[in-house]
Motif scaffolding. Structure first.
Motif, PDB file in Angstrom:
ATOM      1  N   ASP A 166      26.556  13.792 -37.344  1.00 42.21           N
ATOM      2  CA  ASP A 166      25.285  14.194 -36.732  1.00 42.21           C
ATOM      3  C   ASP A 166      24.110  13.648 -37.536  1.00 42.21           C
ATOM      4  O   ASP A 166      24.186  13.521 -38.764  1.00 42.21           O
ATOM      5  CB  ASP A 166      25.177  15.716 -36.660  1.00 42.21           C
ATOM      6  CG  ASP A 166      26.040  16.308 -35.553  1.00 42.21           C
ATOM      7  OD1 ASP A 166      26.446  15.542 -34.670  1.00 42.21           O
ATOM      8  OD2 ASP A 166      26.304  17.515 -35.596  1.00 42.21           O
ATOM      9  N   LYS A 210      25.334  18.267 -29.091  1.00 46.85           N
ATOM     10  CA  LYS A 210      24.319  19.289 -28.876  1.00 46.85           C
ATOM     11  C   LYS A 210      24.319  19.777 -27.433  1.00 46.85           C
ATOM     12  O   LYS A 210      24.184  20.980 -27.159  1.00 46.85           O
ATOM     13  CB  LYS A 210      22.937  18.735 -29.226  1.00 46.85           C
ATOM     14  CG  LYS A 210      21.811  19.724 -28.988  1.00 46.85           C
ATOM     15  CD  LYS A 210      20.454  19.105 -29.243  1.00 46.85           C
ATOM     16  CE  LYS A 210      19.334  20.073 -28.901  1.00 46.85           C
ATOM     17  NZ  LYS A 210      17.986  19.462 -29.062  1.00 46.85           N
ATOM     18  N   THR A 233      25.243  12.768 -31.610  1.00 48.79           N
ATOM     19  CA  THR A 233      24.607  14.074 -31.854  1.00 48.79           C
ATOM     20  C   THR A 233      24.161  14.712 -30.549  1.00 48.79           C
ATOM     21  O   THR A 233      24.338  15.924 -30.339  1.00 48.79           O
ATOM     22  CB  THR A 233      23.410  13.896 -32.794  1.00 48.79           C
ATOM     23  OG1 THR A 233      23.825  13.202 -33.974  1.00 48.79           O
ATOM     24  CG2 THR A 233      22.815  15.243 -33.167  1.00 48.79           C
TER      25      THR A 233
END
Length: 808
Positions: free
Chosen positions: A31, A473, A469
């Motif tokens: 990330d 998310k 990422t």
């Protein structure tokens, strides 16, 4: 680069090097912060956040969707976590002036504790005070005071009665007061008939004695109010003593607990004094004969004044506050004062003060959307005024605008220490900077976010990590390497630059979600290149109704566009139609005519007020190019006209000026232009071809028409050489170019475009200063010379006719 040779397929689409993506899926990638490399903006943002000076608030300009808010939130949250929690703020009743509540500042968490402690004190007061006055001891002492007062009055009356008796006079108590009457020798009250039989001298003596005693009685009676007042004062002192005994230890405990805070001690002192001054409000009141719903409990109303109104509570705050205000109007910024209806009127008090975003963010950071602030009436002025004053003054908008004349609450202002961060478009930033003289004093830092990044192996790897990422998310499927490559290439297409990639995070996220939807529909465990392309195609298809309608009209020859053959003074220009976030290219027929005239090039679009200023500028430039090249030593004796055929709306931009110039020169040279080539580009006064926007859409728009009418292998588009770096064409266009079915030519000058379109050498001036006669430039120059000669002959003939008429 030879303009006669079409561009190679590799020049039409800059694909990513798979070696830049050393992974199989994004599950392998760590990330990263959801912000692309924005060095300049991030440095400015860090500076503005860390700078202590109150004028260094931050404006973050840039297009929406590039991650401004995410970046700001991340930076601010990190800084806020390193700072202590700001103090709590309370409002207290002002016993001297109830319309001006007092502010109280306490360390974080102490506000709630004080509020609870004062509430506990109030609960104790409700029972402790009445209980103290209902006890036997208090009643006995009150009875003692009252008995003493009664005895004092009775003693004075008795002394006067005894004195009167010694003088033969009786002091009698009647329903209306006191009266004197003479006594007989036996000590009985003398009847009136007996008194009347007394000698006059005795009567007068008795009357004088009664008059004297009457005066003494009046003196005694006049002392009664003073004695009773004295008794009431003693009773008041007793009540104070009882009250002190009942609540003194309660308040003293709080004094000891909050001995470090002067504001709390002052409030406790005011509470104690108010209890003593209004003790009767706490004592039991007789019930009214008829219960009335609007009658208030005086004790409860009095107790409300003692409460602590906790305006801003940071008992659970860790670090400095970070506040995002979605609706930044006047009230939401600085707070408000609520009212309640009571007996047909609106009433309020200090407990009905509500905090605003500036209160909640005080001591920390306030993030606002600049456009929303400017759209709310007077919100911008309120924000500036508050920042300039360095304090938050709660005032209704009606009072600010002098629309009401009532007497509202005026809470004591609260000192302000906040860093405001505005997010907005660049246009807003520059407009505010230019039109608002106070803007630069309050927002000294600009953190400008870029909308694109240079393509490089490092950027490609960063892009892949950001996609990884984002997928985690948003709880999306991981992306395969080919899907990441396609996302990067689409990012380059969106910024119309093969050497850059879009930093528009919102657009990336939306496309990623749609690709995830396609992958899940297909039952895959990760997102592939095919899923990304399906999402892109579906997005285009949803918005392509008008494009398909126009292409259908061209295919049916309702809108006339030739894709084969050649015509004099007729060319295919290219334009872009934008509908929201979808743009597509549309070919347009441009025609030109030329005849003998006085050098004027008529732009029919401008004459009909359909042409915009930039388009008119392009026509003027090409007219001056012609004059400079072909009529340096003679008048430009041509009357020309240019028009977009079947155009019924506004025409703007100069990207058609190359096509217009070629059409005009074709008409002058009497050479046919190829209709299988479309042209886009603007020209300078020196004949250089300049880059334009929307080159990918324009090429694809003409390709779609050619495909509908049938690809011949000679069709293509002529673009400025400077636009080659912008090419990120659809794969079907690249495939057609690879198979030799469609061509894209890049030109740097007008002459190169003329040779492609006319199939005749453009020609250069020789040592004699003339163009070769059979070249394009030679034919144009010869035609203009013939026009100039004809114009001279006409002028000479007209002059001779005028002289002949004068002689006659």
């Amino acid at each position: 680069m030879d303009p006669h040779e079409p561009l190679s397929p590799d020049q039409l689409y800059r694909a990513c090097d798979p070696a830049d993506f050393p992974f199989s899926t994004t599950e392998e990638l760590p990330d990263v912060p959801l912000v692309f490399d924005q060095r300049r903006a991030m440095e400015a943002l860090h500076f503005g956040v860390d700078m202590a000076d109150p004028g260094f608030n931050v404006f973050v300009p840039g297009p929406t969707g590039v991650g401004k808010q995410t970046a700001v939130t991340d930076v601010v949250s990190q800084r806020a976590a390193q700072r202590p929690a700001p103090p709590d703020w309370c409002y207290l009743h002002n016993f001297k002036d109830p319309f001006k509540p007092k502010r109280l500042q306490l360390p974080a968490g102490h506000g709630r504790r004080l509020q609870q402690d004062i509430q506990e004190l109030i609960d104790e007061l409700r029972t402790a005070i009445p209980a103290a006055f209902e006890g036997e001891e208090y009643r006995a002492r009150v009875e003692e005071l009252e008995q003493s007062a009664r005895e004092r009055e009775a003693r004075a009356i008795e002394e006067l009665r005894q004195k009167a008796r010694e003088k033969g006079i009786a002091l009698l108590e009647t329903p209306t007061g006191f009266a004197f009457a003479p006594l007989t020798h036996e000590g009985q009250v003398m009847p009136p008939q007996v008194f009347n039989q007394l000698p006059p001298e005795v009567q007068k003596q008795i009357e004088a004695t009664v008059a004297e005693l009457q005066q003494e009685l009046q003196k005694v009676v006049r002392q009664f109010p003073a004695w009773r007042k004295e008794m009431r004062e003693k009773l008041r002192q007793l009540n104070r003593q009882v009250t002190q005994n009942a609540v003194g230890h309660l308040i003293e405990d709080l004094r000891e607990k909050y001995r470090e805070f002067e504001g709390v001690l002052a409030h406790l002192e005011a509470i104690q004094q108010d209890i003593v001054d209004h003790l009767e409000d706490f004592l039991p009141q007789p019930a009214p004969p008829i219960p009335l719903p609007f009658l208030i409990n005086r004790a409860e109303e009095r107790l409300k004044h003692y409460r602590v109104h906790l305006l801003v509570d940071h008992s659970e705050t860790r670090g400095a506050p970070v506040v995002h205000e979605a609706l930044p109007n006047h009230t939401n910024l600085i707070g408000r004062i609520d009212y309640r209806a009571f007996m047909g009127t609106l009433v309020t008090d200090f407990s009905m003060i509500k905090p605003g975003a500036l209160h909640r963010a005080n001591g920390g950071f306030l993030i606002l959307d600049a456009r929303k602030v400017l759209l709310q009436p007077h919100a911008w002025d309120t924000l500036k005024r508050t920042l300039q004053a360095g304090e938050i003054r709660i005032e209704s908008l009606e009072r600010t605008l002098s629309l009401i004349s009532t007497v509202p609450l005026e809470p004591e202002p609260i000192p302000l220490n906040v860093r405001v961060i505005l997010l907005g478009d660049r246009l807003l930033y520059y407009l505010l900077d230019a039109l608002d003289p106070e803007f630069r004093d309050l927002f000294k830092v600009a953190a400008d976010f870029e909308e694109d990044l240079p393509r490089s192996p490092e950027t490609h790897q960063l892009y892949a990590r950001v996609l990884a990422t984002l997928a985690r998310k948003e709880k999306l499927l991981p992306l395969a390497r080919d899907a990441v490559i396609r996302m990067v290439e689409q990012g380059a297409r969106e910024v119309e630059d093969a050497h850059k990639v879009s930093a528009h995070l919102r657009g990336v996220t939306d496309l990623l979600k749609e690709a995830d939807f396609r992958a899940r529909q297909a039952g895959r465990g990760h997102i592939t290149r095919a899923d990304v392309e399906a999402a892109i195609d579906a997005r285009i298809d949803r918005n392509s109704r008008l494009r398909e309608r126009i292409q259908e009209l061209i295919e049916r020859d309702v809108l006339l566009i030739d894709t084969e053959g050649s015509q004099v003074g007729q060319i295919n220009g290219l334009s872009v139609i934008s509908l929201g976030d979808f743009s597509f290219g549309r070919p347009s027929r441009i025609t030109a005519t030329a005849r003998l005239g006085d050098g004027k090039v008529i732009d029919i679009e401008r004459e009909t007020e359909l042409g915009g200023a930039i388009h008119s500028k392009g026509v003027m430039i090409l007219a001056n190019f012609m004059a400079a090249r072909y009529a340096r030593v003679q008048p430009l004796s041509v009357a020309a006209s240019l028009v977009f055929e079947q155009s019924y709306g506004p025409v703007e931009g100069d990207s058609a000026s190359l096509a217009e110039l070629c059409a005009l020169l074709s008409a002058l040279a009497d050479l046919p232009l190829r209709q299988d080539l479309a042209v886009t580009g603007s020209v300078s006064q020196h004949g250089k071809v300049q880059p334009i926007g929307g080159v990918n859409e324009k090429i694809e728009g003409f390709f779609d028409i050619c495909r509908r009418k049938g690809l011949t292998g000679t069709q293509g588009v002529v673009i400025p050489q400077a636009n080659v770096q912008n090419l990120m064409l659809r794969q079907d266009v690249v495939a057609a170019a690879r198979d030799g079915k469609f061509r894209i030519h890049a030109v740097a000058t007008v002459d190169q475009a003329l040779e492609l379109l006319l199939g005749v050498p453009a020609g250069e001036r020789g040592p004699d200063g003339r163009f070769p006669p059979e070249t394009v430039n030679g034919r144009v120059e010869r035609q203009l010379q013939e026009f100039a000669e004809l114009r001279r002959r006409f002028a000479k003939s007209k002059d001779q006719d005028n002289r002949g008429g004068e002689e006659a």
